[in-house]
Design a protein around this motif. Structure first.
Motif, PDB file in Angstrom:
ATOM      1  N   MET A 196       0.853  -1.184   0.000  1.00 52.62           N
ATOM      2  CA  MET A 196       0.000   0.000   0.000  1.00 52.62           C
ATOM      3  C   MET A 196       0.892   1.238   0.000  1.00 52.62           C
ATOM      4  O   MET A 196       1.956   1.246   0.618  1.00 52.62           O
ATOM      5  N   ALA A 197       0.451   2.288  -0.676  1.00 52.69           N
ATOM      6  CA  ALA A 197       1.197   3.541  -0.710  1.00 52.69           C
ATOM      7  C   ALA A 197       0.703   4.441   0.425  1.00 52.69           C
ATOM      8  O   ALA A 197      -0.501   4.696   0.538  1.00 52.69           O
ATOM      9  N   PRO A 198       1.598   4.935   1.295  1.00 48.85           N
ATOM     10  CA  PRO A 198       1.170   5.777   2.419  1.00 48.85           C
ATOM     11  C   PRO A 198       0.687   7.155   1.962  1.00 48.85           C
ATOM     12  O   PRO A 198       1.333   7.824   1.167  1.00 48.85           O
ATOM     13  N   VAL A 199      -0.473   7.539   2.470  1.00 48.55           N
ATOM     14  CA  VAL A 199      -1.090   8.827   2.151  1.00 48.55           C
ATOM     15  C   VAL A 199      -1.540   9.488   3.453  1.00 48.55           C
ATOM     16  O   VAL A 199      -2.101   8.826   4.324  1.00 48.55           O
ATOM     17  N   VAL A 200      -1.275  10.771   3.582  1.00 48.21           N
ATOM     18  CA  VAL A 200      -1.785  11.526   4.727  1.00 48.21           C
ATOM     19  C   VAL A 200      -3.021  12.301   4.282  1.00 48.21           C
ATOM     20  O   VAL A 200      -2.971  13.035   3.292  1.00 48.21           O
ATOM     21  N   ILE A 201      -4.133  12.112   4.980  1.00 49.79           N
ATOM     22  CA  ILE A 201      -5.359  12.847   4.688  1.00 49.79           C
ATOM     23  C   ILE A 201      -5.676  13.720   5.895  1.00 49.79           C
ATOM     24  O   ILE A 201      -5.664  13.251   7.031  1.00 49.79           O
ATOM     25  N   THR A 202      -5.930  14.996   5.646  1.00 45.46           N
ATOM     26  CA  THR A 202      -5.978  15.979   6.720  1.00 45.46           C
ATOM     27  C   THR A 202      -7.199  16.878   6.631  1.00 45.46           C
ATOM     28  O   THR A 202      -7.517  17.399   5.558  1.00 45.46           O
ATOM     29  N   LEU A 203      -7.865  17.063   7.758  1.00 44.33           N
ATOM     30  CA  LEU A 203      -8.925  18.054   7.839  1.00 44.33           C
ATOM     31  C   LEU A 203      -8.366  19.263   8.581  1.00 44.33           C
ATOM     32  O   LEU A 203      -8.021  19.180   9.761  1.00 44.33           O
ATOM     33  N   VAL A 204      -8.270  20.376   7.867  1.00 41.77           N
ATOM     34  CA  VAL A 204      -7.698  21.603   8.415  1.00 41.77           C
ATOM     35  C   VAL A 204      -8.810  22.476   8.981  1.00 41.77           C
ATOM     36  O   VAL A 204      -9.878  22.622   8.369  1.00 41.77           O
ATOM     37  N   SER A 205      -8.568  23.062  10.154  1.00 40.90           N
ATOM     38  CA  SER A 205      -9.544  23.943  10.790  1.00 40.90           C
ATOM     39  C   SER A 205      -8.870  25.227  11.260  1.00 40.90           C
ATOM     40  O   SER A 205      -7.696  25.215  11.629  1.00 40.90           O
ATOM     41  N   ASP A 206      -9.641  26.318  11.230  1.00 39.44           N
ATOM     42  CA  ASP A 206      -9.137  27.584  11.783  1.00 39.44           C
ATOM     43  C   ASP A 206      -9.793  27.870  13.126  1.00 39.44           C
ATOM     44  O   ASP A 206      -9.700  28.979  13.656  1.00 39.44           O
ATOM     45  N   GLY A 207     -10.449  26.862  13.682  1.00 38.93           N
ATOM     46  CA  GLY A 207     -11.122  27.018  14.967  1.00 38.93           C
ATOM     47  C   GLY A 207     -12.617  27.075  14.839  1.00 38.93           C
ATOM     48  O   GLY A 207     -13.354  26.526  15.673  1.00 38.93           O
ATOM     49  N   LYS A 208     -13.123  27.726  13.786  1.00 41.12           N
ATOM     50  CA  LYS A 208     -14.561  27.844  13.581  1.00 41.12           C
ATOM     51  C   LYS A 208     -15.033  27.208  12.277  1.00 41.12           C
ATOM     52  O   LYS A 208     -16.208  26.894  12.130  1.00 41.12           O
ATOM     53  N   ARG A 209     -14.104  27.056  11.326  1.00 40.28           N
ATOM     54  CA  ARG A 209     -14.462  26.484  10.022  1.00 40.28           C
ATOM     55  C   ARG A 209     -13.498  25.351   9.691  1.00 40.28           C
ATOM     56  O   ARG A 209     -12.421  25.240  10.293  1.00 40.28           O
ATOM     57  N   CYS A 210     -13.885  24.505   8.727  1.00 45.97           N
ATOM     58  CA  CYS A 210     -12.958  23.484   8.241  1.00 45.97           C
ATOM     59  C   CYS A 210     -12.760  23.675   6.739  1.00 45.97           C
ATOM     60  O   CYS A 210     -13.632  24.206   6.042  1.00 45.97           O
ATOM     61  N   LEU A 211     -11.618  23.237   6.263  1.00 44.12           N
ATOM     62  CA  LEU A 211     -11.246  23.419   4.858  1.00 44.12           C
ATOM     63  C   LEU A 211     -11.456  22.128   4.093  1.00 44.12           C
ATOM     64  O   LEU A 211     -10.934  21.074   4.463  1.00 44.12           O
ATOM     65  N   LEU A 212     -12.241  22.199   3.033  1.00 49.31           N
ATOM     66  CA  LEU A 212     -12.478  21.050   2.168  1.00 49.31           C
ATOM     67  C   LEU A 212     -12.115  21.419   0.743  1.00 49.31           C
ATOM     68  O   LEU A 212     -12.247  22.571   0.334  1.00 49.31           O
ATOM     69  N   GLY A 213     -11.648  20.422  -0.016  1.00 52.07           N
ATOM     70  CA  GLY A 213     -11.258  20.669  -1.400  1.00 52.07           C
ATOM     71  C   GLY A 213     -11.807  19.599  -2.317  1.00 52.07           C
ATOM     72  O   GLY A 213     -12.364  18.591  -1.869  1.00 52.07           O
ATOM     73  N   ARG A 214     -11.643  19.823  -3.629  1.00 52.01           N
ATOM     74  CA  ARG A 214     -12.089  18.835  -4.602  1.00 52.01           C
ATOM     75  C   ARG A 214     -11.155  18.850  -5.810  1.00 52.01           C
ATOM     76  O   ARG A 214     -10.590  19.887  -6.175  1.00 52.01           O
ATOM     77  N   GLN A 215     -11.004  17.669  -6.394  1.00 50.87           N
ATOM     78  CA  GLN A 215     -10.277  17.531  -7.652  1.00 50.87           C
ATOM     79  C   GLN A 215     -11.288  17.539  -8.791  1.00 50.87           C
ATOM     80  O   GLN A 215     -12.470  17.244  -8.584  1.00 50.87           O
ATOM     81  N   SER A 216     -10.811  17.825  -9.977  1.00 52.77           N
ATOM     82  CA  SER A 216     -11.717  17.871 -11.128  1.00 52.77           C
ATOM     83  C   SER A 216     -12.318  16.508 -11.436  1.00 52.77           C
ATOM     84  O   SER A 216     -13.387  16.411 -12.055  1.00 52.77           O
ATOM     85  N   SER A 217     -11.654  15.439 -10.970  1.00 54.30           N
ATOM     86  CA  SER A 217     -12.161  14.080 -11.221  1.00 54.30           C
ATOM     87  C   SER A 217     -13.280  13.680 -10.261  1.00 54.30           C
ATOM     88  O   SER A 217     -13.945  12.662 -10.465  1.00 54.30           O
ATOM     89  N   PHE A 218     -13.501  14.466  -9.209  1.00 55.77           N
ATOM     90  CA  PHE A 218     -14.558  14.153  -8.245  1.00 55.77           C
ATOM     91  C   PHE A 218     -15.930  14.315  -8.897  1.00 55.77           C
ATOM     92  O   PHE A 218     -16.102  15.150  -9.788  1.00 55.77           O
ATOM     93  N   PRO A 219     -16.921  13.567  -8.427  1.00 54.57           N
ATOM     94  CA  PRO A 219     -18.294  13.816  -8.865  1.00 54.57           C
ATOM     95  C   PRO A 219     -18.697  15.254  -8.514  1.00 54.57           C
ATOM     96  O   PRO A 219     -18.208  15.810  -7.526  1.00 54.57           O
ATOM     97  N   ARG A 220     -19.599  15.827  -9.306  1.00 54.50           N
ATOM     98  CA  ARG A 220     -20.001  17.212  -9.078  1.00 54.50           C
ATOM     99  C   ARG A 220     -20.525  17.427  -7.656  1.00 54.50           C
ATOM    100  O   ARG A 220     -21.351  16.665  -7.167  1.00 54.50           O
ATOM    101  N   GLY A 221     -19.993  18.464  -7.026  1.00 56.88           N
ATOM    102  CA  GLY A 221     -20.454  18.841  -5.697  1.00 56.88           C
ATOM    103  C   GLY A 221     -19.746  18.160  -4.547  1.00 56.88           C
ATOM    104  O   GLY A 221     -19.930  18.554  -3.392  1.00 56.88           O
ATOM    105  N   MET A 222     -18.948  17.139  -4.809  1.00 56.07           N
ATOM    106  CA  MET A 222     -18.300  16.429  -3.713  1.00 56.07           C
ATOM    107  C   MET A 222     -17.012  17.123  -3.281  1.00 56.07           C
ATOM    108  O   MET A 222     -16.139  17.411  -4.094  1.00 56.07           O
TER     109      MET A 222
END
Length: 345
Positions: free
Chosen positions: A191-217
């Motif tokens: 298995m290839a090691p991957v770090v997956i991270t949820l970033v927060s500024d205390g009140k909000r969280c940061l989410l992202g998407r790649q162009s290959s993701f289904p719309r809206g995800m």
């Protein structure tokens, strides 16, 4: 400064529901099947087989709408199906060991991609479902089981030849390794090691998407470990590269095998950034979009259980990966923490 991950790991307490003795016995039995071809072949005769067609698992519809289950087939039934379709029943011996139940019944997977898909579905009274879709319709322990089976089958399909000699490699009965008889090199599934991270500024969280993701995800940010990196270094680098933010602290959450794109070992963490340094600068070579989400927005996204239609030309409904995905687990943890502390309002 980042806290070393080994310290964070030590703060997690693990509680096992089963007795240690039965677990040890099961693991030793499973290891015996991997090391002893005759024992594995004998276990296959009384084990369960999960069928795949070109890496898509066979599922059965349940009485509950939209819910499927993973059918466990007996070897004799698979042999009967093969005979009915004009194939040699010895194909069953190509099954790959996945795991064993708490009752020590071996579980195997077999890809029948050389057979006609529709005919197999008719005979087995099931449907071969793309694995990404299967995660939304399976429940409980079936999702990780079917993911492991697909990963093992994919590994065997891609490692039929030795990288040093170019000669064919040969598997053992369990499928836990492949050997090049020319030079003796033994290959093991990786298995290839991957770090997956949820970033927060205390009140909000940061989410992202790649162009290959289904719309809206949208999902937590993730990246592969570079050679020689620690997990902390990978996390910090990936966040800086993808969204231009500098992480202040990290907290380990958990880990998960993820079968995409080629079997990843996901190490999940929470990270924080300074509330006065939250300007996102997206690297569009890495991500299509990334933005901050409020507690209310994330809570609404978590309520969506089935991918929305999101037709082109309309503003897409935001949703997150399915419950089985560790990204979903990270997001839920963040929501629970915000609700408990009242910091998301």
């Amino acid at each position: 400064m980042l806290t070393p991950l080994r310290i964070l790991l030590s703060t997690n307490k693990w509680h096992f529901s089963r007795s240690c003795s039965s677990y040890v016995a099961r693991m030793r039995y499973l290891n015996k099947l991997k090391e002893n071809d005759e024992a594995c072949l004998a276990a296959l005769q009384t084990g369960n087989i999960f069928l795949y067609h070109r890496l898509a698992p066979l599922l059965h519809q349940t009485d509950h709408q939209g819910i499927f289950k993973l059918p466990a087939m007996q070897p004799k039934d698979v042999e009967g199906m093969l005979k009915r379709l004009g194939k040699d029943k010895s194909m069953v011996k190509e099954s790959v060991l996945i795991n064993c139940t708490e009752e020590n019944q071996a579980q195997f997977c077999l890809d029948v991609g050389e057979l006609d898909q529709g005919t197999v579905e008719e005979v087995c009274e099931g449907t071969f479902v793309d694995l990404r879709k299967a995660f939304f319709v399976l429940r409980g322990a079936e999702a990780p089981l079917v993911a492991r089976g697909q990963a093992l089958l994919r590994w065997h399909q891609g490692n039929g030849f030795c990288s040093a000699t170019g000669q064919p490699t040969h598997r053992n009965q369990a499928g836990s390794q492949r050997v090049c008889h020319n030079n003796g090199i033994v290959y093991y599934p990786k298995m290839a090691p991957v770090v997956i991270t949820l970033v927060s500024d205390g009140k909000r969280c940061l989410l992202g998407r790649q162009s290959s993701f289904p719309r809206g995800m949208y999902s937590a940010l993730a990246g592969f470990c570079d050679m020689g990196e620690t997990l902390e270094e990978t996390l910090r680098r990936e966040i800086a590269e993808e969204v231009g933010l500098e992480v202040e602290t990290i907290r380990y959450s958990g880990s998960q095998h993820w079968p995409f794109p080629q079997s990843s070992f996901m190490v999940a963490c929470h990270a924080t950034v300074s509330p006065d340094k939250t300007e996102v600068n997206v690297d569009h070579a890495e991500l299509e979009d990334a933005r901050w989400f409020t507690l209310e927005e994330v809570t609404a996204a978590l309520k969506i259980k089935i991918p929305p239609r999101n037709p082109r030309g309309e503003t897409p409904t935001v949703w997150v990966p399915p419950k089985y995905a560790i990204a979903n687990h990270l997001i839920r943890e963040w929501v629970e923490n915000q609700q408990a502390t009242g910091t998301g309002n």
